[in-house]
Design a protein around this motif. Structure first.
Motif, mmCIF file in Angstrom:
data_model
loop_
_atom_site.group_PDB
_atom_site.id
_atom_site.type_symbol
_atom_site.label_atom_id
_atom_site.label_comp_id
_atom_site.label_asym_id
_atom_site.label_seq_id
_atom_site.Cartn_x
_atom_site.Cartn_y
_atom_site.Cartn_z
ATOM 1 N N VAL A 194 0.838 -1.205 0.000
ATOM 2 C CA VAL A 194 0.000 0.000 0.000
ATOM 3 C C VAL A 194 0.873 1.256 0.000
ATOM 4 O O VAL A 194 0.598 2.227 -0.711
ATOM 5 C CB VAL A 194 -0.968 -0.012 1.199
ATOM 6 N N GLY A 195 1.922 1.251 0.802
ATOM 7 C CA GLY A 195 2.819 2.401 0.834
ATOM 8 C C GLY A 195 3.499 2.627 -0.503
ATOM 9 O O GLY A 195 3.625 3.773 -0.972
ATOM 10 N N ALA A 196 3.930 1.536 -1.157
ATOM 11 C CA ALA A 196 4.603 1.676 -2.448
ATOM 12 C C ALA A 196 3.638 2.198 -3.509
ATOM 13 O O ALA A 196 3.992 3.083 -4.307
ATOM 14 C CB ALA A 196 5.188 0.337 -2.876
ATOM 15 N N TRP A 197 2.404 1.650 -3.539
ATOM 16 C CA TRP A 197 1.412 2.138 -4.503
ATOM 17 C C TRP A 197 1.119 3.624 -4.288
ATOM 18 O O TRP A 197 1.073 4.411 -5.235
ATOM 19 C CB TRP A 197 0.109 1.331 -4.369
ATOM 20 N N ALA A 198 0.893 4.015 -3.022
ATOM 21 C CA ALA A 198 0.510 5.393 -2.737
ATOM 22 C C ALA A 198 1.632 6.357 -3.104
ATOM 23 O O ALA A 198 1.388 7.418 -3.709
ATOM 24 C CB ALA A 198 0.129 5.539 -1.267
ATOM 25 N N ARG A 199 2.879 6.013 -2.769
ATOM 26 C CA ARG A 199 3.995 6.893 -3.115
ATOM 27 C C ARG A 199 4.137 7.007 -4.637
ATOM 28 O O ARG A 199 4.311 8.105 -5.189
ATOM 29 C CB ARG A 199 5.294 6.374 -2.502
ATOM 30 N N HIS A 200 4.081 5.880 -5.304
ATOM 31 C CA HIS A 200 4.176 5.889 -6.770
ATOM 32 C C HIS A 200 3.071 6.742 -7.382
ATOM 33 O O HIS A 200 3.311 7.539 -8.307
ATOM 34 C CB HIS A 200 4.081 4.456 -7.296
ATOM 35 N N THR A 201 1.848 6.608 -6.868
ATOM 36 C CA THR A 201 0.708 7.309 -7.446
ATOM 37 C C THR A 201 0.810 8.809 -7.239
ATOM 38 O O THR A 201 0.545 9.598 -8.157
ATOM 39 C CB THR A 201 -0.598 6.758 -6.842
ATOM 40 N N VAL A 202 1.182 9.234 -6.036
ATOM 41 C CA VAL A 202 1.318 10.665 -5.787
ATOM 42 C C VAL A 202 2.382 11.261 -6.705
ATOM 43 O O VAL A 202 2.176 12.323 -7.326
ATOM 44 C CB VAL A 202 1.662 10.925 -4.304
ATOM 45 N N THR A 203 3.520 10.588 -6.823
ATOM 46 C CA THR A 203 4.595 11.091 -7.696
ATOM 47 C C THR A 203 4.138 11.149 -9.147
ATOM 48 O O THR A 203 4.388 12.137 -9.863
ATOM 49 C CB THR A 203 5.827 10.183 -7.567
ATOM 50 N N ALA A 204 3.433 10.091 -9.585
ATOM 51 C CA ALA A 204 2.973 10.053 -10.972
ATOM 52 C C ALA A 204 1.928 11.127 -11.252
ATOM 53 O O ALA A 204 1.916 11.735 -12.329
ATOM 54 C CB ALA A 204 2.415 8.662 -11.291
ATOM 55 N N LEU A 205 1.059 11.394 -10.287
ATOM 56 C CA LEU A 205 0.064 12.448 -10.471
ATOM 57 C C LEU A 205 0.723 13.819 -10.570
ATOM 58 O O LEU A 205 0.358 14.641 -11.424
ATOM 59 C CB LEU A 205 -0.930 12.423 -9.304
ATOM 60 N N VAL A 206 1.694 14.064 -9.711
ATOM 61 C CA VAL A 206 2.351 15.372 -9.694
ATOM 62 C C VAL A 206 3.139 15.604 -10.975
ATOM 63 O O VAL A 206 3.161 16.714 -11.533
ATOM 64 C CB VAL A 206 3.271 15.486 -8.461
ATOM 65 N N THR A 207 3.796 14.553 -11.477
ATOM 66 C CA THR A 207 4.638 14.702 -12.669
ATOM 67 C C THR A 207 3.873 14.471 -13.961
ATOM 68 O O THR A 207 4.445 14.597 -15.049
ATOM 69 C CB THR A 207 5.824 13.730 -12.594
ATOM 70 N N GLY A 208 2.586 14.121 -13.867
ATOM 71 C CA GLY A 208 1.764 13.945 -15.058
ATOM 72 C C GLY A 208 2.006 12.656 -15.807
ATOM 73 O O GLY A 208 1.655 12.544 -16.993
#
Length: 846
Positions: A497-511
């Motif tokens: 869950v932590g890995a998914w959430a970190r990946h998702t936040v980074t991907a959202l911010v960077t588009g």
């Protein structure tokens, strides 16, 4: 005998006027009427009612069967979706495991699709591993009575011979709060003793990390006042005892637990309804069945007078609907109309609710009185009201939705995590034990909560097209958390869950296009399934595969990109385009279209271990090139056999390491094995997960767990205390790596091999022959290699002030081991291997 319901109560008139009784949802079954303790304040044995003397010690099978039938009858006639069964006593564990199994399975079988939460309140003196294994199998939650530290607890909670019970309770709580069984921990119940220091008692309870604490006012009334309470005085000794605890709890940046008494008062002040008899005017929806089958009111009433709880009804001849029409039950369901005139005029009547019904009794006047605790309740409620008005939402209080569907329920509380100086020093020396690891794990939980919340907020801020569905998923997760925090906790703690959430936040911010915020619905569905919450939610699919973190995967048609999870009390259906995959009641089991996460367990009375094999979740170990696939049943059995041997070795000969592993590691992720030896890894993003190839033998697995737990500890600590400054580009030699390493990498390696050296330091004394030479060589090589690297790190200029203290303590620990003698053969072998590694490194990196 004075009737305990108001003299002007006319049930027929109430019904004609439109009042309808509230069906029972809580069934308290007295499965054993005796106790192995003789607590001085016990309302069952030490106060007015002595009916226990004439009742059978244990509920007979035929009585239990009749009770089960009546519960099912009541549930079906009122279409109740969820009930709670509380096993009580006396001491319920005296009934034995088979009796408990029969009752629990009998109720669940009889009520069909109705969700049944089963809990048990125990003094814990008999709570052992066989009971915990049973409760794990049956999903029975356990509440434990604990009054504080040893001196506080043993003041009142003693055996008949005067011996205290605290030490036995500590042993039981150690088992119950271990990682294998913590999910069964329902909380602690503490009876207030004015002789005990309130904050001292509170801190003693908090030491076990309980999900909830109940502070219980000692039972008494106007005719038999509780200790220290003068009914004719306006003094407020019990409010004075509770208020310091409330202030500490309410003002904390992180509320480490839920205190039900305080939480219920806050809920009522914010316009909600109460879920406890202690306060508020919600209809009493609980009923008691005694060991002889007698149906009674709350057994707290036994503190008032002989027969106060009796209804004259029995499970063999009366339905629970008959009980609902009993005047005594009606009086406890009609709210304000059952209060005394004094209470009805009181400005806090709807919050206080007149206090617990049993505490209102006065001989000759029945129960139409204020509580004997009236001044205390008024003072406490007023104090809490002022605190909430001053900071209505500063600590996360939110008005609860009155709807039964998913909504923006209780917030997931965060904490400000600090590491005490002593714990920091112990961790630096490579140790710390289970308690230190538990503190690090708590910080990681808060980190996951922040990241999940970050997914929601970032999706909204960047205008992601699925932001609305992400909001709905978060609301469902919060609604489940309100009523079943343990289910949400189990999902949020899952490493992926932590890995998914970190990946998702980074991907959202960077588009980036690989952002997957909609997977929040997978988390919500997993929590709903774990808790038996009835709901429906759309979930994403990747090439037809729906991942439910901590549970497993539903496999649908490969062309599908979404599905709907229909969650029930006993599982779920994942549906899309006419295809249905049933998630079984035990999600660990495979079923058609369903791949469950299997578990490994190692039973040891001192330190049990349970780990999930996550060989499915796409985020289980990000950035790992040699990720393994799904283990076959035969491979799972091999892993289990090797773990049995490794765990026996750790528990018997490396108990501190075993405690740390059990507190830190919850998941194994398989890797593709290398040509020789074993691969293993941890990630800062997936605390609690160890990735490893098939362990070749028990000793290798044991030292691997010691090694990777060190990595997990340091990674978690770095989220709380920065130890290194930004990388300056310099690279250095590490005697365990083929490539030059930056200072942060050196620190990780040195700390891991500090743990490896410590393992072989002890293990070498257990081996003989060539194995002893090998173990000695490992100790000598890694104590020297780790010490050399600490010197490099200390001279790098890239440590923070805490980092310098940390690495200096590492070096001191290694220096303390430097003088321990090692046989010449082991020293020579260690030197040969170290020189060979250095030569190859220079040849490769020059």
């Amino acid at each position: 005998m004075v009737r305990e319901w108001p003299s002007n109560l006319d049930v027929g008139e109430l019904v004609d006027g439109g009042w309808r009784p509230t069906p029972f949802r809580q069934f308290i079954l007295k499965i054993h009427s005796r106790c192995d303790l003789a607590c001085t304040y016990c309302y069952m044995y030490e106060m007015a009612d002595s009916s226990w003397r004439t009742r059978p010690k244990q509920m007979a099978p035929e009585t239990a069967s009749a009770t089960v039938t009546r519960i099912a009858e009541h549930v079906h006639s009122h279409s109740i979706d969820a009930i709670e069964v509380i096993l009580h006593g006396g001491e319920p564990l005296l009934a034995g495991r088979e009796a408990i199994r029969d009752i629990v399975t009998g109720v669940r079988s009889a009520v069909g699709g109705t969700r049944v939460k089963v809990s048990l309140q125990t003094n814990a003196t008999l709570l052992d591993l066989p009971y915990l294994r049973l409760f794990d199998e049956l999903d029975v939650h356990v509440g434990v009575s604990l009054d504080g530290d040893a001196a506080m607890h043993d003041r009142s909670r003693r055996r008949a011979n005067g011996q205290g019970s605290h030490s036995a309770v500590m042993t039981a709580l150690g088992l119950l709060t271990s990682p294998a069984y913590r999910h069964l921990f329902g909380g602690l119940l503490c009876t207030i003793d004015l002789r005990n220091d309130p904050l001292g008692a509170y801190e003693a309870l908090l030491a076990f990390g309980p999900p909830a604490i109940d502070f219980l006012l000692p039972h008494g009334n106007w005719s038999a006042p509780p200790p220290g309470r003068d009914p004719e005085s306006g003094a407020t000794p019990y409010a004075d005892w509770l208020i310091p605890i409330f202030d500490r709890w309410y003002d904390a940046a992180h509320r480490p637990t839920r205190i039900r008494f305080f939480s219920e008062i806050i809920r009522l002040l914010l316009g909600g309804s109460s879920a406890t008899e202690q306060v508020g005017l919600s209809p009493a929806a609980m009923v008691v069945v005694e060991t002889d089958g007698s149906i009674e009111q709350s057994d707290f009433l036994k503190s008032a007078y002989q027969g106060a709880a009796e209804t004259g009804l029995h499970v063999t001849r009366s339905s629970f609907d008959d009980v609902l029409r009993h005047p005594a039950i009606v009086a406890r369901q009609i709210g304000e109309r059952a209060l005394s005139a004094t209470c009805r005029r009181c400005p806090i009547a709807k919050v206080c609710g007149g206090g617990l019904y049993a505490h209102r009794y006065r001989e000759g006047h029945g129960f139409a009185n204020p509580s004997v605790y009236c001044p205390d309740l008024f003072t406490l409620v007023t104090h809490i009201k002022h605190a909430v008005e001053a900071r209505p939402r500063a600590r996360g209080e939110e008005r609860r939705s009155r709807s039964t569907g998913p909504g923006r329920g209780a917030p997931m509380h965060l904490g400000e995590h600090r590491i005490p100086a002593r714990t920091f020093s112990e961790l630096a020396a490579g140790q710390g034990g289970a308690s230190a690891v538990a503190q690090l794990a708590a910080a990681q939980r808060s980190k996951h909560i922040l990241l999940v919340r970050g997914v929601l907020e970032t999706a909204r801020q960047v205008g992601h097209p699925r932001a609305a569905s992400v909001r709905r998923a978060y609301d469902l997760l919060a609604a489940v958390q309100r009523d079943h925090p343990e289910a949400v906790d189990a999902v949020l703690r899952h490493p992926s869950v932590g890995a998914w959430a970190r990946h998702t936040v980074t991907a959202l911010v960077t588009g980036r296009e690989d952002a997957a915020p909609e997977q929040l619905a997978g988390l919500a569905a997993a929590a709903a399934i774990r808790s038996g919450t009835v709901c429906e939610i759309d979930v994403p699919a990747v090439e037809g595969v729906v991942t439910l973190p901590s549970l497993g995967q539903a496999v649908l048609a490969p062309t599908l990109s979404g599905a709907t999870a229909h969650c029930f009390a006993d599982g779920a259906d994942v549906m899309a385009d006419g295809t249905v995959v049933r998630v079984p009641r035990d999600p660990r089991q495979d079923a058609p279209g369903w791949r469950g996460l299997r578990t490994l367990s190692a039973e040891a009375e001192e330190t049990p271990l349970r780990v999930v094999i996550d060989d499915l979740d796409p985020y289980r170990m990000p950035g790992t090139a040699n990720m393994g696939g799904r283990l076959t049943p035969a491979e799972v059995r091999r892993w289990q056999s090797t773990l049995d041997g490794a765990w026996s070795l750790l528990v018997r000969h490396h108990p501190v390491v075993a405690g740390e592993v059990a507190a830190a590691i919850t998941v194994f992720t398989p890797l593709v094995p290398p040509e020789q030896g074993q691969s293993s890894a941890t990630s800062r993003e997936t605390f609690g997960c160890v990735a490893l190839s098939t362990p070749p033998d028990a000793t290798t697995l044991a030292v691997t767990l010691a090694h990777e737990t060190q990595h997990a500890k340091l990674s978690a600590l770095l989220d709380i205390v920065p130890l290194t400054k930004p990388d300056d580009g310099s690279r250095h030699y590490a005697p365990w790596r083929p490539d030059p390493r930056p200072v942060p990498g050196l620190l990780q390696g040195a700390y891991a091999y500090l743990g490896v050296a410590d393992f072989w330091r002890r293990q070498r004394h257990l081996e003989t022959g060539e194995a002893a030479v090998e173990a000695g060589a490992e100790f000598a090589r890694w104590r020297a290699g780790a010490r050399m690297v600490t010197e490099t790190i200390l001279g790098s200029g890239l440590l923070t002030e805490p980092g310098t203290a940390f690495v200096a303590e590492m070096a001191d620990q290694l220096d303390r081991w430097a003088d321990e003698p090692v046989p010449a053969a082991s020293r020579a072998l260690a030197r040969e291997r170290a020189e060979h590694h250095l030569a190859v490194w220079h040849a490769t990196n020059s």
